[in-house]
Structures are given as C-alpha cells and as structure tokens.
Enzyme design. Structure first.
Site, PDB file in Angstrom:
ATOM      1  N   GLU A  58       1.245  -1.396  -0.254  1.00 33.89           N
ATOM      2  CA  GLU A  58       0.333   0.379  -0.635  1.00 33.89           C
ATOM      3  C   GLU A  58       1.353   1.383  -0.231  1.00 33.89           C
ATOM      4  O   GLU A  58       2.081   0.910   0.544  1.00 33.89           O
ATOM      5  CB  GLU A  58      -0.828   0.128   1.397  1.00 33.89           C
ATOM      6  CG  GLU A  58      -1.706   1.606   1.366  1.00 33.89           C
ATOM      7  CD  GLU A  58      -2.754   1.314   2.437  1.00 33.89           C
ATOM      8  OE1 GLU A  58      -2.514   0.550   3.802  1.00 33.89           O
ATOM      9  OE2 GLU A  58      -3.859   1.988   3.020  1.00 33.89           O
ATOM     10  N   LYS A 157     -10.484   0.488  -0.773  1.00 34.07           N
ATOM     11  CA  LYS A 157     -10.058   0.264   0.502  1.00 34.07           C
ATOM     12  C   LYS A 157     -11.317   1.565   1.618  1.00 34.07           C
ATOM     13  O   LYS A 157     -11.636   1.853   0.866  1.00 34.07           O
ATOM     14  CB  LYS A 157      -8.651   0.700   1.030  1.00 34.07           C
ATOM     15  CG  LYS A 157      -8.668   0.903   2.389  1.00 34.07           C
ATOM     16  CD  LYS A 157      -7.426   1.297   2.696  1.00 34.07           C
ATOM     17  CE  LYS A 157      -6.789   1.223   4.975  1.00 34.07           C
ATOM     18  NZ  LYS A 157      -5.797   2.074   4.617  1.00 34.07           N
ATOM     19  N   CYS A 189      -4.717  -3.430   4.299  1.00 34.19           N
ATOM     20  CA  CYS A 189      -4.375  -2.934   5.551  1.00 34.19           C
ATOM     21  C   CYS A 189      -5.535  -3.014   6.113  1.00 34.19           C
ATOM     22  O   CYS A 189      -5.743  -4.219   7.137  1.00 34.19           O
ATOM     23  CB  CYS A 189      -4.008  -1.854   5.457  1.00 34.19           C
ATOM     24  SG  CYS A 189      -2.935  -0.688   7.089  1.00 34.19           S
TER      25      CYS A 189
END
Lengths: 446, 31
Positions: A58, A157, A189
């Site tokens: 990321e 995300k 994440c």
C-alpha cells in the site's frame, strides 16, 4: 496447478517532499516512476524465480501524509475490470493513465500477475449530495494485472486509517479473481480488522488466497504485522500474502507469505532502510491439502474445565488504551485463570528456568477496543512485562530470556473468530513450534 | 518446548457482531 510460487515485496518508498500546494502531474509521475523503477526490479526477479504472482505494498508509489488536494495529481481514473482492458496494448483508451500502462506492461512483459496499490479518481456530479467539492471521489485502490497485462481486479479500500486524502466507498467491495492457481480475494491494510470484506471473502466467497498490501505500523504486544497477519491466516485457515511498506521510523516493516498451518516466509527488519523480496511455494487450494488444519471450537476446552483458582493478586494493566485484568506468573510452573466480564482465560505453563529479572503475566480483555470503541475484542494473552514492576505489564517490550517447556492457553470466547499469536524474542515467529487443538487450546508442540 | 524465549502468546478474538455501529467504514481509529 496444485502449488504455485508467490512473491511479496517490502518496499522502502521514495517519499515526496512535504508540500501544502499540489505538485504538477508531471512531477507526481516523476516520483511514482522512481518507485516503479524499484518495483520493476522486484517484479523481474520474481518472474525469474518462477513466481506466478507478486504483491507490492500500500502507498508504495507515492507514500502518505497527503491532503485531498496534494494527492490529486497522483490519481488516475481506474476503470471497472469488466471492460477487459489491457492498458499496455491500448494505452489511451481511458485517458491519461501512464501508471496503469506501465504496471500492465510490467505484468505482460514478465508474464506474472502483479498487484499494486494506486489512487483512483472518479468524477461525480454536483447534484450528487455527497460529491466532494472538487468534483471527484478519491479512492485508495488495489489493482491486479494478469500475465497478459489485463486489469482483472480493482478494490477500493473501505476501512481507512486516518487518510483524509481518500473517500470511503459506498459499501465494502467483495473483489475476487480466478486463476489456474486458485481463487484470490483482495483488501487493504486496516480492512483486515473487520468482518466485511475480510471475513466474508473467506467464509462466503471461499477464496484460497488473500492478497494484502499494507502500510502497517507495528504496535506491540498484539498488533505487530508479522504476528497478527500470521495469526489471521491460521485463524481464518487461508493463504495470506502480505506486502508491507518499509519505513523504520514509523515502525513499518513486516511482510510475509502465510499458510493456514504455518508461516512460509516472513521478513522483519528494523535495522536497515532496505526493501526485501520474499518467495515461497504455496498450496493453490489449501483446503485440499493434507496440512489443512481442522476447524477449531475456540471455547470448547475453556468452558468445559473447572477454572483454575483465581489468584488474589489480580491487577489492572493497559495494552494501548484497553484495560486488561492481569495475574502474574509468580511460580516457574502452574495453572492460572484470569477473567474479565464473560471471558475467562486459562493458562497451564512450565518455564525451563524462571529468570529473576523478568516478570510474565496472564491477561484478559473483553470489550470495545481503543479510544473510539468501535471494534469488540476478546483477548487472552500471556506476555512478558516491560520491567519487573507489574504496572508495566502490557507495555511494549522486544526481548526476553525466559524459555517455556510447556504452555497451554485457552479462553471462553463468545466469538468463532480467534487468531493465535506467538511472538518470540527480538520479534520473531515460531513456525512449526506451536499448534491449536480442536478444543481451542493454543499449545507448544512436543 | 519452545527453543527461543517467548515475548507473547495470545488468543486474539474479534467479536464482529458486537462492534459499534460506526465500525462500518469511516475514518480509521488512529491511536
């Protein structure tokens, strides 16, 4: 393919200079190309080693610390994969998209699946009440290109972690793609802490392997990247390929290739500023593997035994902002129980030798975690306290001397989603040295 | 037994059904 070689790359990102005014698109591209130059070497190396797929981290192309305005020149419009686009072959089909074209060409030229994390901008109309004032939604986005360079997956995300430069998509996206080496799911994440999309991809979509680009800041004692990610792969019984960014000052390191029964390869480096590529052979369909672990009833043992006597000296201690109930492992061997609300944690242990200058404690926590109190955690933990003063139990510590001949940890969990973590001195994992029994006990092997 | 000294052994449980409603999206919980 029954097995495949996977690669993940921990990348030390070349960061932009801090600025409050947006740079030009050309300057933004210049920086992103510098980072892609490094990723290109990793991609070529992965292909040479026979890897089918490589995951990159990321924020790997431009870093972090942006505003909505300063990130904008780094963004490209990323189309829906259903358009069957090969940017390398048709570079002008969706406007000015040099980053997507280069990534696609790297996948195509090296005949390898490539996952990269880039920024997506989507124009919206002023009659859309949630349309941001600049007329664009901006998303933290993963893209996957196949061996022909075709865009096969795009994921926005959902659970942002202090990223004011990006917008939250309307709903969590459940993104999968099929290959001849298994079915894949992707998210990013902080998403891994939540049910959607993380758990749903595994439970309902039955993916074999999860791809996780991340920029993960390690937090001891429970949320160091290699510790939590290896535990999540075991708890969810799925392959997990994690590429973290590498930034020592921000505690960002820790990438790995994790299988359901054990970590296959991992990397943790707080000593250098270097990137690192990892490879491992992975089962394409772990559920069909003889190594695939049996389902665990996490509360089975803990709810059927008579609890060990609760010690008088139970005390409160904090892990981050969470108030745990602790009890000290005062003898070199014993059976302990500590409870909080409806969670009781049981530990049987035997140290090979109790170090005089080290204190260990057993802790229990059941409640909403952290300042915001959004996520409900249930945690049983046996940990080394930072000093011999028990008020330091729960504080970060990186080294230990005490060896255990035996440990068995269990808890009366109300949830079926439990992740078994074991972390050794100097932040190392212990593949093959522990196991989870079907009745929910986390025990050392032998 | 374990050949190396131990820092932590933990069972980390997530009880998603008991999450606060705001857990579905929004800005992350930087602490």
């Amino acid at each position: 393919l029954d097995t495949f070689i996977a690669a993940v790359y921990e990348h030390a990102v070349i960061l932009p200079e801090k600025t409050e005014t947006p740079v030009s698109q050309d300057n933004a591209l210049l920086l992103m190309n510098k980072n892609i130059d490094i990723l290109e070497k990793a991609i070529k190396q992965a292909a040479q080693q026979g890897a089918e797929i490589i995951v990159t981290p990321e924020d790997a192309l431009y870093g972090w610390s942006f505003t909505r305005e300063t990130i904008f020149p780094y963004l490209e419009d990323i189309p829906d994969p259903r358009v069957n686009w090969i940017p390398c072959q048709d570079p002008h089909k969706f406007g000015h998209t040099p980053v997507q074209v280069r990534l696609s060409c790297l996948a195509k030229d090296n005949s390898i699946y490539v996952l990269a994390n880039i920024g997506d901008k989507k124009p919206c109309k002023s009659n859309d009440p949630t349309c941001p004032s600049n007329g664009y939604y901006q998303y933290n986005t993963n893209v996957v290109y196949d061996k022909k360079g075709q865009l096969v997956a795009r994921y926005h995300k959902y659970h942002l972690y202090s990223e004011p430069q990006f917008d939250v998509p309307e709903k969590p996206e459940l993104v999968t793609f099929n290959t001849n080496f298994g079915k894949f799911g992707i998210f990013t994440c902080f998403d891994i802490l939540f049910h959607d999309p993380a758990v749903k991809l595994v439970k309902d979509f039955r993916v074999d392997t999860i791809l996780l680009p991340t920029a993960w800041m390690n937090v001891l004692p429970l949320l160091t990247a290699i510790e939590f990610h290896s535990a999540w792969a075991m708890g969810m019984r799925v392959n997990l390929l994690v590429a973290n960014t590498h930034h020592v000052r921000l505690n960002m390191t820790g990438s790995g290739i994790y299988a359901p029964h054990s970590p296959k390869a991992y990397h943790y480096d707080m000593d250098t500023e270097l990137g690192k590529i990892l490879f491992s052979k992975v089962d394409s369909h772990p559920r069909s593997s003889p190594d695939f672990p049996a389902a665990v009833n996490w509360a089975d043992y803990a709810t059927t035994i008579k609890p060990f006597p609760v010690q008088k000296g139970t005390f409160k201690g904090f892990i981050s902002r969470d108030a745990f109930n602790f009890t000290e492992l005062s003898a070199s061997a014993g059976d302990l129980t500590v409870c909080q609300k409806d969670l009781c944690c049981h530990l049987s242990y035997e140290m090979s030798r109790k170090e005089e200058n080290e204190v260990y404690a057993l802790g229990a926590f059941s409640g909403l975690h952290g300042r915001r109190g959004r996520e409900y955690w249930q945690v049983c933990t046996m940990l080394k306290c930072r000093t011999t003063d028990v008020t330091t139990c729960g504080q970060p510590v990186e080294t230990a001397l005490t060896r255990f001949n035996v440990f068995s940890l269990s808890g009366t969990f109300g949830t079926e989603y439990v992740f078994p973590e074991v972390l050794l001195t100097k932040i190392r994992l212990s593949p093959g040295k522990f196991e989870v029994l079907k009745d929910g006990r986390l025990v050392n092997k032998n | 037994g374990m050949s190396e000294p131990i820092l932590t052994v933990s069972l980390f449980g997530r009880w998603y059904a008991k999450d606060a409603h705001s857990a579905s999206g929004g800005i992350g919980n930087l602490e």
